[in-house]
Design an enzyme around this catalytic site. Sequence first.
Site, PDB file in Angstrom:
ATOM      1  N   HIS A 191       2.799  -0.610   4.642  1.00  0.00           N
ATOM      2  CA  HIS A 191       3.104  -1.338   3.165  1.00  0.00           C
ATOM      3  C   HIS A 191       3.726  -2.792   3.180  1.00  0.00           C
ATOM      4  O   HIS A 191       3.245  -3.592   3.988  1.00  0.00           O
ATOM      5  CB  HIS A 191       3.971  -0.371   2.315  1.00  0.00           C
ATOM      6  CG  HIS A 191       4.247  -0.670   0.814  1.00  0.00           C
ATOM      7  ND1 HIS A 191       3.477  -1.516   0.048  1.00  0.00           N
ATOM      8  CD2 HIS A 191       5.018   0.182  -0.100  1.00  0.00           C
ATOM      9  CE1 HIS A 191       3.629  -1.669  -0.970  1.00  0.00           C
ATOM     10  NE2 HIS A 191       4.758  -0.588  -1.371  1.00  0.00           N
ATOM     11  N   HIS A 221      -7.136  -2.378   2.376  1.00  0.00           N
ATOM     12  CA  HIS A 221      -6.143  -2.026   1.352  1.00  0.00           C
ATOM     13  C   HIS A 221      -6.795  -0.855   0.686  1.00  0.00           C
ATOM     14  O   HIS A 221      -7.810  -0.627   0.535  1.00  0.00           O
ATOM     15  CB  HIS A 221      -6.297  -3.041   0.121  1.00  0.00           C
ATOM     16  CG  HIS A 221      -4.803  -3.239  -0.444  1.00  0.00           C
ATOM     17  ND1 HIS A 221      -5.162  -2.552  -1.935  1.00  0.00           N
ATOM     18  CD2 HIS A 221      -3.832  -3.869  -0.547  1.00  0.00           C
ATOM     19  CE1 HIS A 221      -4.023  -2.568  -2.338  1.00  0.00           C
ATOM     20  NE2 HIS A 221      -3.014  -3.379  -1.719  1.00  0.00           N
ATOM     21  N   ASP A 235      -0.516  -9.429   3.181  1.00  0.00           N
ATOM     22  CA  ASP A 235       0.418  -9.766   4.123  1.00  0.00           C
ATOM     23  C   ASP A 235      -0.173 -10.389   5.581  1.00  0.00           C
ATOM     24  O   ASP A 235       0.625 -10.767   6.351  1.00  0.00           O
ATOM     25  CB  ASP A 235       1.039  -8.300   4.641  1.00  0.00           C
ATOM     26  CG  ASP A 235       1.908  -7.877   3.681  1.00  0.00           C
ATOM     27  OD1 ASP A 235       2.592  -8.736   3.119  1.00  0.00           O
ATOM     28  OD2 ASP A 235       2.141  -6.611   3.662  1.00  0.00           O
TER      29      ASP A 235
HETATM   30  N1  ACO Z   1      -7.766  -1.727  10.824  1.00  0.00           N
HETATM   31  C1  ACO Z   1      -8.648  -0.958  11.492  1.00  0.00           C
HETATM   32  N2  ACO Z   1      -9.078  -0.209  10.774  1.00  0.00           N
HETATM   33  C2  ACO Z   1      -8.644   0.044   9.461  1.00  0.00           C
HETATM   34  C3  ACO Z   1      -7.987  -0.654   8.921  1.00  0.00           C
HETATM   35  C4  ACO Z   1      -7.163  -1.484   9.688  1.00  0.00           C
HETATM   36  N3  ACO Z   1      -6.094  -2.446   9.247  1.00  0.00           N
HETATM   37  N4  ACO Z   1      -7.503  -0.286   7.419  1.00  0.00           N
HETATM   38  C5  ACO Z   1      -8.221   0.888   7.411  1.00  0.00           C
HETATM   39  N5  ACO Z   1      -9.052   0.910   8.395  1.00  0.00           N
HETATM   40  C6  ACO Z   1     -10.245   1.969   8.709  1.00  0.00           C
HETATM   41  C7  ACO Z   1      -9.527   3.344   8.849  1.00  0.00           C
HETATM   42  O1  ACO Z   1      -9.430   3.807  10.298  1.00  0.00           O
HETATM   43  C8  ACO Z   1     -10.604   4.194   8.313  1.00  0.00           C
HETATM   44  O2  ACO Z   1     -11.731   4.393   9.088  1.00  0.00           O
HETATM   45  P1  ACO Z   1     -12.549   5.630   9.178  1.00  0.00           P
HETATM   46  O3  ACO Z   1     -13.335   5.812   7.900  1.00  0.00           O
HETATM   47  O4  ACO Z   1     -13.487   5.426  10.436  1.00  0.00           O
HETATM   48  O5  ACO Z   1     -11.634   6.777   9.372  1.00  0.00           O
HETATM   49  C9  ACO Z   1     -11.178   3.265   7.134  1.00  0.00           C
HETATM   50  O6  ACO Z   1     -10.865   1.889   7.510  1.00  0.00           O
HETATM   51  C10 ACO Z   1     -10.518   3.563   5.590  1.00  0.00           C
HETATM   52  O7  ACO Z   1      -9.100   3.600   6.073  1.00  0.00           O
HETATM   53  P2  ACO Z   1      -8.101   4.248   5.146  1.00  0.00           P
HETATM   54  O8  ACO Z   1      -6.904   4.577   6.329  1.00  0.00           O
HETATM   55  O9  ACO Z   1      -8.799   5.561   4.610  1.00  0.00           O
HETATM   56  O10 ACO Z   1      -7.431   3.491   3.952  1.00  0.00           O
HETATM   57  P3  ACO Z   1      -6.348   3.519   3.241  1.00  0.00           P
HETATM   58  O11 ACO Z   1      -6.741   3.284   2.000  1.00  0.00           O
HETATM   59  O12 ACO Z   1      -5.630   4.895   3.358  1.00  0.00           O
HETATM   60  O13 ACO Z   1      -5.234   2.821   3.939  1.00  0.00           O
HETATM   61  C11 ACO Z   1      -3.973   0.736   4.393  1.00  0.00           C
HETATM   62  C12 ACO Z   1      -4.928   1.386   3.213  1.00  0.00           C
HETATM   63  C13 ACO Z   1      -2.650   1.572   4.545  1.00  0.00           C
HETATM   64  C14 ACO Z   1      -3.413  -0.639   3.685  1.00  0.00           C
HETATM   65  C15 ACO Z   1      -4.953   0.681   6.006  1.00  0.00           C
HETATM   66  O14 ACO Z   1      -5.906  -0.428   5.497  1.00  0.00           O
HETATM   67  C16 ACO Z   1      -4.099  -0.114   6.666  1.00  0.00           C
HETATM   68  O15 ACO Z   1      -3.238   0.644   7.259  1.00  0.00           O
HETATM   69  N6  ACO Z   1      -3.905  -1.385   7.047  1.00  0.00           N
HETATM   70  C17 ACO Z   1      -3.117  -2.090   7.901  1.00  0.00           C
HETATM   71  C18 ACO Z   1      -1.559  -2.341   7.452  1.00  0.00           C
HETATM   72  C19 ACO Z   1      -1.445  -3.332   6.444  1.00  0.00           C
HETATM   73  O16 ACO Z   1      -2.002  -4.330   6.344  1.00  0.00           O
HETATM   74  N7  ACO Z   1      -0.812  -2.785   5.043  1.00  0.00           N
HETATM   75  C20 ACO Z   1      -0.511  -3.682   4.140  1.00  0.00           C
HETATM   76  C21 ACO Z   1      -1.397  -3.481   2.834  1.00  0.00           C
HETATM   77  S1  ACO Z   1      -0.865  -4.509   1.476  1.00  0.00           S
HETATM   78  C22 ACO Z   1       0.615  -4.153   1.167  1.00  0.00           C
HETATM   79  O17 ACO Z   1       1.201  -3.209   1.097  1.00  0.00           O
HETATM   80  C23 ACO Z   1       1.372  -5.216   0.302  1.00  0.00           C
END
Ligand code: ACO
Length: 433
Positions: free
Chosen positions: A268, A309, A365
């Site tokens: 987050h 996201h 971010d």
């Molecule tokens: N890098 C690589 N792969 C990713 C990323 C990433 N940053 N984000 C998602 N994925 C992949 C997942 O592994 C998943 O792959 P799969 O379908 O093969 O299993 C797919 O994309 C879907 O991702 P989810 O985890 O289901 O997405 P979710 O909505 O649960 O998570 C989140 C969203 C937590 C923001 C995620 O994208 C992430 O961890 N990003 C990196 C951390 C980040 O930048 N957070 C800031 C968010 S903005 C904020 O809070 C202000």
Amino acid sequence: MPKDTLTITDNRTGKTYEVPVENGCIRTNALRQIKVGDDDFGLMGYDPAFLNTANCKSAITFIDGDKGILEYRGYPIEQLAEKSSYLEVAYLLLNGELPTPKELEQFVHLVTHHTFVHENVKSFMDGFRYDAHPMSMLGSTVAALSSFYPDAKNTKDELSRRIQITRLIAKMPTLAAFSYRHTMGLPYIYPDNDLSYVANFLAMVKRIGTTTYKVHPVLERALDVLFILHADHEQNCSTTSVRTVGSSEVDPYSAVTAGIGALYGPLHGGANEAVLRMLREIGHVSKVPDFIKSVKSGEGEKKLMGFGHRVYKSYDPRAKVIKRVADEVFEVTGKNPLLELAVELERIALQDEYFVKRKLYPNVDFYSGLIYEAMGFQAEMFPVLFAIPRTVGWCAQWEEMVLDSEQKIARPRQIYTGQKRRDYVAMDKRAAK
Ligand code: ACO
């Protein structure tokens, strides 16, 4: 004539039910009538991490994740970022309408005159270890504020709510700056009521050995814009935490502390800190392809931090504004050497099938940390810089929840997967493992 209902046939019993559809939702409580027998509890929804569950009705922030739209009270984020100030946006989020000049003047005056903290808060902060993370210090100190303002318990009283909200918005920069000064081993600087919200914060952070420290107007405006972009984002993890904790009718300082805790996590608000660590780890543009490869292979559960996201499945509209702000800031501070790396990482990721297929784009971010670093903040301060402006979003959402007659104490159901009932085993009868 189509009806706003959903007809459900339970194939276990052959019975059919009709449940109302309202705002594109069914009330999952309506499923409880669906039973296989009299002692059946009734059908529930199972939705870990709330992927498809609306927890409230809200009139504050609108997001269309597919189109990349973000609006506060109907106003597009791009227009607010260009034309308004953070405190103007704070007023808008709290009250639903943009302030008139008089209303803004009164609001700014009110916030400005609540920026000081009790001297005991300062001594409380002195108790932290010299290397305490500023976000832990911020969370603990905001929690402590509830002991300074016992009147905050009167959550049903409008006047009390508004006083606490003003205090939270006003004191957050002071506490954030104190956290920073503590980690740097520098004396705390008191607020200066002649300065703007942002300039006052920067002065409390930066001023050393002078009373005439002047904030660069470009940096002051840049931080103000970043604060606007971070002010609210509907039912994200931290806001949901604030609403959940607040639903027990606890005071808003305790509820906002929960939000700070949630925001601290690397998935987050801690993501911009993680982005900088990731960029440093990559080290050089030539290593970007290898890094992308390791993310895709899932090796070490690496993620491309600052990408992806839950809601946005296109470019985060805030990230677009931030890129422009970054250019303005780098004009003044000089380029962050990690920028080249970030741009290359984005370029490669945006054409890579893995990221394209999953609709992973840069989020707010990805670039914000680079700006903060160029402005002289160490990475530990990044989540704190997020918490300051998000405070108004938490407060607006908290108050909306308090006033919502449909809300009750938040309490999800579970699917129990543990042992069936069994008898206690005496110590001497337990087999060694
Ligand atoms: N890098 C690589 N792969 C990713 C990323 C990433 N940053 N984000 C998602 N994925 C992949 C997942 O592994 C998943 O792959 P799969 O379908 O093969 O299993 C797919 O994309 C879907 O991702 P989810 O985890 O289901 O997405 P979710 O909505 O649960 O998570 C989140 C969203 C937590 C923001 C995620 O994208 C992430 O961890 N990003 C990196 C951390 C980040 O930048 N957070 C800031 C968010 S903005 C904020 O809070 C202000």
